[in-house]
Design a protein around this motif. Structure first.
Motif, mmCIF file in Angstrom:
data_model
loop_
_atom_site.group_PDB
_atom_site.id
_atom_site.type_symbol
_atom_site.label_atom_id
_atom_site.label_comp_id
_atom_site.label_asym_id
_atom_site.label_seq_id
_atom_site.Cartn_x
_atom_site.Cartn_y
_atom_site.Cartn_z
ATOM 1 N N CYS A 240 35.484 42.838 52.641
ATOM 2 C CA CYS A 240 34.326 42.877 51.760
ATOM 3 C C CYS A 240 34.755 42.883 50.294
ATOM 4 C CB CYS A 240 33.502 44.118 52.073
ATOM 5 S SG CYS A 240 31.827 44.022 51.498
ATOM 6 N N LEU A 241 34.048 42.124 49.480
ATOM 7 C CA LEU A 241 34.318 42.046 48.045
ATOM 8 C C LEU A 241 33.389 42.986 47.280
ATOM 9 C CD1 LEU A 241 34.512 38.163 47.691
ATOM 10 C CD2 LEU A 241 36.427 39.776 47.853
ATOM 11 N N PRO A 242 33.823 43.468 46.104
ATOM 12 C CA PRO A 242 32.955 44.333 45.306
ATOM 13 C C PRO A 242 31.595 43.698 44.995
ATOM 14 C CG PRO A 242 35.177 44.372 44.424
ATOM 15 C CD PRO A 242 35.148 43.317 45.504
ATOM 16 N N GLU A 243 31.573 42.395 44.775
ATOM 17 C CA GLU A 243 30.312 41.704 44.485
ATOM 18 C C GLU A 243 29.341 41.793 45.667
ATOM 19 O OE1 GLU A 243 33.592 40.243 42.035
ATOM 20 O OE2 GLU A 243 33.374 40.245 44.202
ATOM 21 N N GLU A 244 29.863 41.771 46.885
ATOM 22 C CA GLU A 244 29.013 41.880 48.067
ATOM 23 C C GLU A 244 28.448 43.284 48.203
ATOM 24 O OE1 GLU A 244 30.957 38.727 51.145
ATOM 25 O OE2 GLU A 244 32.222 40.440 50.572
ATOM 26 N N VAL A 245 29.256 44.273 47.873
ATOM 27 C CA VAL A 245 28.782 45.661 47.902
ATOM 28 C C VAL A 245 27.689 45.840 46.852
ATOM 29 C CG1 VAL A 245 29.428 48.070 47.556
ATOM 30 C CG2 VAL A 245 30.981 46.533 48.776
ATOM 31 N N GLN A 246 27.922 45.310 45.656
ATOM 32 C CA GLN A 246 26.930 45.417 44.590
ATOM 33 C C GLN A 246 25.619 44.758 45.009
ATOM 34 O OE1 GLN A 246 28.240 44.219 40.732
ATOM 35 N NE2 GLN A 246 26.192 44.245 39.862
ATOM 36 N N GLU A 247 25.696 43.608 45.623
ATOM 37 C CA GLU A 247 24.493 42.919 46.082
ATOM 38 C C GLU A 247 23.741 43.744 47.126
ATOM 39 O OE1 GLU A 247 23.473 38.912 48.587
ATOM 40 O OE2 GLU A 247 25.039 38.783 47.055
ATOM 41 N N HIS A 248 24.484 44.403 48.004
ATOM 42 C CA HIS A 248 23.867 45.214 49.055
ATOM 43 C C HIS A 248 23.067 46.381 48.462
ATOM 44 C CE1 HIS A 248 23.534 46.450 53.258
ATOM 45 N NE2 HIS A 248 23.713 47.698 52.846
ATOM 46 N N PHE A 249 23.546 46.940 47.354
ATOM 47 C CA PHE A 249 22.923 48.118 46.755
ATOM 48 C C PHE A 249 22.076 47.816 45.521
ATOM 49 C CE2 PHE A 249 26.304 50.053 49.248
ATOM 50 C CZ PHE A 249 25.649 51.153 49.786
ATOM 51 N N GLN A 250 21.940 46.566 45.121
ATOM 52 C CA GLN A 250 21.272 46.235 43.865
ATOM 53 C C GLN A 250 19.801 46.628 43.819
ATOM 54 O OE1 GLN A 250 21.761 42.072 43.221
ATOM 55 N NE2 GLN A 250 20.308 41.470 44.805
ATOM 56 N N ASP A 251 19.121 46.663 44.950
ATOM 57 C CA ASP A 251 17.702 47.035 44.940
ATOM 58 C C ASP A 251 17.489 48.535 44.755
ATOM 59 O OD1 ASP A 251 16.923 44.415 45.248
ATOM 60 O OD2 ASP A 251 16.751 44.548 47.431
ATOM 61 N N CYS A 252 18.548 49.313 44.821
ATOM 62 C CA CYS A 252 18.454 50.767 44.673
ATOM 63 C C CYS A 252 18.384 51.187 43.214
ATOM 64 C CB CYS A 252 19.657 51.449 45.324
ATOM 65 S SG CYS A 252 19.786 51.111 47.079
ATOM 66 N N GLY A 253 18.987 50.405 42.342
ATOM 67 C CA GLY A 253 19.048 50.718 40.919
ATOM 68 C C GLY A 253 20.160 49.913 40.283
ATOM 69 N N THR A 254 20.414 50.170 39.018
ATOM 70 C CA THR A 254 21.440 49.439 38.281
ATOM 71 C C THR A 254 22.828 49.905 38.718
ATOM 72 O OG1 THR A 254 19.959 49.314 36.395
ATOM 73 C CG2 THR A 254 22.276 48.836 35.988
ATOM 74 N N VAL A 255 23.609 48.985 39.244
ATOM 75 C CA VAL A 255 24.973 49.306 39.676
ATOM 76 C C VAL A 255 25.901 49.111 38.479
ATOM 77 C CG1 VAL A 255 26.858 48.690 41.227
ATOM 78 C CG2 VAL A 255 24.499 48.603 42.049
ATOM 79 N N ASN A 256 26.560 50.206 38.070
ATOM 80 C CA ASN A 256 27.527 50.129 36.968
ATOM 81 C C ASN A 256 28.864 49.587 37.426
ATOM 82 O OD1 ASN A 256 25.783 51.217 35.082
ATOM 83 N ND2 ASN A 256 26.611 53.279 35.268
ATOM 84 N N ARG A 257 29.298 50.045 38.601
ATOM 85 C CA ARG A 257 30.646 49.706 39.046
ATOM 86 C C ARG A 257 30.754 49.898 40.553
ATOM 87 N NH1 ARG A 257 35.060 53.150 36.092
ATOM 88 N NH2 ARG A 257 33.137 54.283 35.907
ATOM 89 N N VAL A 258 31.549 49.050 41.173
ATOM 90 C CA VAL A 258 31.918 49.184 42.587
ATOM 91 C C VAL A 258 33.436 49.247 42.631
ATOM 92 C CG1 VAL A 258 31.943 48.091 44.854
ATOM 93 C CG2 VAL A 258 29.899 47.920 43.420
ATOM 94 N N THR A 259 33.954 50.256 43.300
ATOM 95 C CA THR A 259 35.401 50.409 43.442
ATOM 96 C C THR A 259 35.725 50.463 44.929
ATOM 97 O OG1 THR A 259 35.477 51.696 41.408
ATOM 98 C CG2 THR A 259 37.405 51.820 42.849
ATOM 99 N N ILE A 260 36.460 49.483 45.405
ATOM 100 C CA ILE A 260 36.942 49.500 46.783
ATOM 101 C C ILE A 260 38.361 50.064 46.737
ATOM 102 C CG2 ILE A 260 37.549 48.114 48.797
ATOM 103 C CD1 ILE A 260 35.266 46.223 48.039
ATOM 104 N N LEU A 261 38.553 51.195 47.359
ATOM 105 C CA LEU A 261 39.849 51.864 47.290
ATOM 106 C C LEU A 261 40.889 51.157 48.140
ATOM 107 C CD1 LEU A 261 37.567 54.235 46.886
ATOM 108 C CD2 LEU A 261 39.664 55.465 46.475
ATOM 109 N N THR A 262 42.114 51.132 47.613
ATOM 110 C CA THR A 262 43.226 50.475 48.295
ATOM 111 C C THR A 262 44.405 51.423 48.426
ATOM 112 O OG1 THR A 262 44.067 49.591 46.209
ATOM 113 C CG2 THR A 262 42.579 48.177 47.446
ATOM 114 N N ASP A 263 45.293 51.096 49.336
ATOM 115 C CA ASP A 263 46.504 51.896 49.508
ATOM 116 C C ASP A 263 47.568 51.442 48.502
ATOM 117 O OD1 ASP A 263 47.666 49.551 50.515
ATOM 118 O OD2 ASP A 263 47.660 50.252 52.600
#
Length: 78
Positions: free
Chosen positions: A5-28
């Motif tokens: 999953c890309l950060p842009e896809e996560v942002q799109e999934h949550f965009q109807d909830c409110g203004t998304v400032n940032r999505v951080t996908i944690l990595t090792d």
């Protein structure tokens, strides 16, 4: 969150909830996704809206959405 999953896809999934400032996908250490992410919203009430997306699917995997107040006042961990 799905490992592909890309950060842009996560942002799109949550965009109807409110203004998304940032999505951080944690990595090792090697840059491989750990399977979870943070979503930071501009509005505090957006977090409550986003919690309603618990158990919704993204990339065919159900999301476990929870409030993460220690990361940021307006963020979620899933």
């Amino acid at each position: 969150v799905d490992y592909g999953c890309l950060p842009e896809e996560v942002q799109e999934h949550f965009q109807d909830c409110g203004t998304v400032n940032r999505v951080t996908i944690l990595t090792d250490f090697y840059g491989n996704p750990k399977g979870y992410a943070y979503v930071e919203f501009h509005e505090a009430e957006a977090v409550q809206n986003a919690l309603q997306l618990n158990d919704t699917e993204l990339h065919g995997r159900p999301l476990k959405v929870q409030n993460e107040p220690f990361y940021n006042l307006h963020s979620l961990l899933f």
